[in-house]
Write a protein that holds these residues in place. Structure first.
Motif, short mmCIF file in Angstrom:
data_model
loop_
_atom_site.label_atom_id
_atom_site.label_comp_id
_atom_site.label_asym_id
_atom_site.label_seq_id
_atom_site.Cartn_x
_atom_site.Cartn_y
_atom_site.Cartn_z
N GLU A 87 0.72 -1.05 0.04
CA GLU A 87 0.20 -0.05 0.24
C GLU A 87 0.80 1.16 -0.04
N ALA A 88 2.05 1.33 0.79
CA ALA A 88 2.57 2.38 0.75
C ALA A 88 3.80 2.54 -0.48
N GLN A 109 -3.28 -4.37 -7.15
CA GLN A 109 -2.94 -5.77 -7.36
C GLN A 109 -1.88 -5.74 -8.38
N ASN A 110 -1.68 -4.70 -9.26
CA ASN A 110 -0.42 -4.54 -9.97
C ASN A 110 0.82 -4.36 -9.12
N LEU A 157 5.78 -6.59 -7.09
CA LEU A 157 6.66 -6.90 -5.86
C LEU A 157 6.84 -8.27 -5.86
N ALA A 158 5.84 -9.33 -6.23
CA ALA A 158 6.08 -10.63 -6.23
C ALA A 158 7.30 -11.09 -7.26
N ASP A 159 7.02 -10.32 -8.46
CA ASP A 159 8.04 -10.79 -9.67
C ASP A 159 9.40 -10.09 -9.13
N LEU A 160 9.62 -9.19 -8.45
CA LEU A 160 11.04 -8.41 -8.00
C LEU A 160 11.62 -9.30 -6.86
#
Length: 141
Positions: A37-38, A53-54, A59-62
């Motif tokens: 959120e931040a 969601q994007n 974040l998950a990819d990175l």
């Protein structure tokens, strides 16, 4: 961090250097230990059509590519940081939730070794210290 270094980091991890990925990395350079959120609040002006969601997907990819570290202090959303590849821990304020890095004095991972591993090959140990940050200590005084 400059754009060329962000692009190099993404390409080195086998990822395309999209605007969203670069903005998320830049946001976490400026604001370590940030929640999704931040991060969204940091990138929203530059990416007005983006969604939480994007941001979670980026974040998950990175994180999966090894460019971010995800930490999950108790009673807190997942937090992300760019400081990776070393053996550090965290200290969390029990009042305001502020998070800071704490270097491991042992130096190598894992810095803690359990008496019994249950057959697991231990690669990492996480330590979270809890206490009052300087600001909360001043407020309490």
């Amino acid at each position: 961090m400059d754009a060329a270094r962000l692009e190099d980091a993404l390409h080195g991890a086998g990822l395309r250097a999209t605007r969203g990925r670069m903005l998320v990395l830049d946001a976490l350079d400026r604001r370590p230990h940030a929640s999704a959120e931040a991060v969204l609040a940091e990138v929203r002006d530059a990416l007005p059509g983006t969604s939480i969601q994007n941001v979670h997907n980026v974040l998950a990819d990175l994180t999966g590519a090894g460019l971010l570290r995800r930490i999950e202090p108790a009673h807190s959303p997942a937090l992300y940081e760019r400081r990776i590849g070393d053996n550090h821990h965290h200290v969390v304020c029990t009042s305001c939730g502020a998070v800071a890095d704490v270097d491991c004095v042992t130096g190598h991972a894992p810095c803690l070794t359990p008496g019994e591993t249950g057959g697991f090959a231990i690669s990492t140990a996480e330590v979270t210290f809890w206490g009052l940050c300087p600001s909360c200590q001043r407020s309490a005084a």
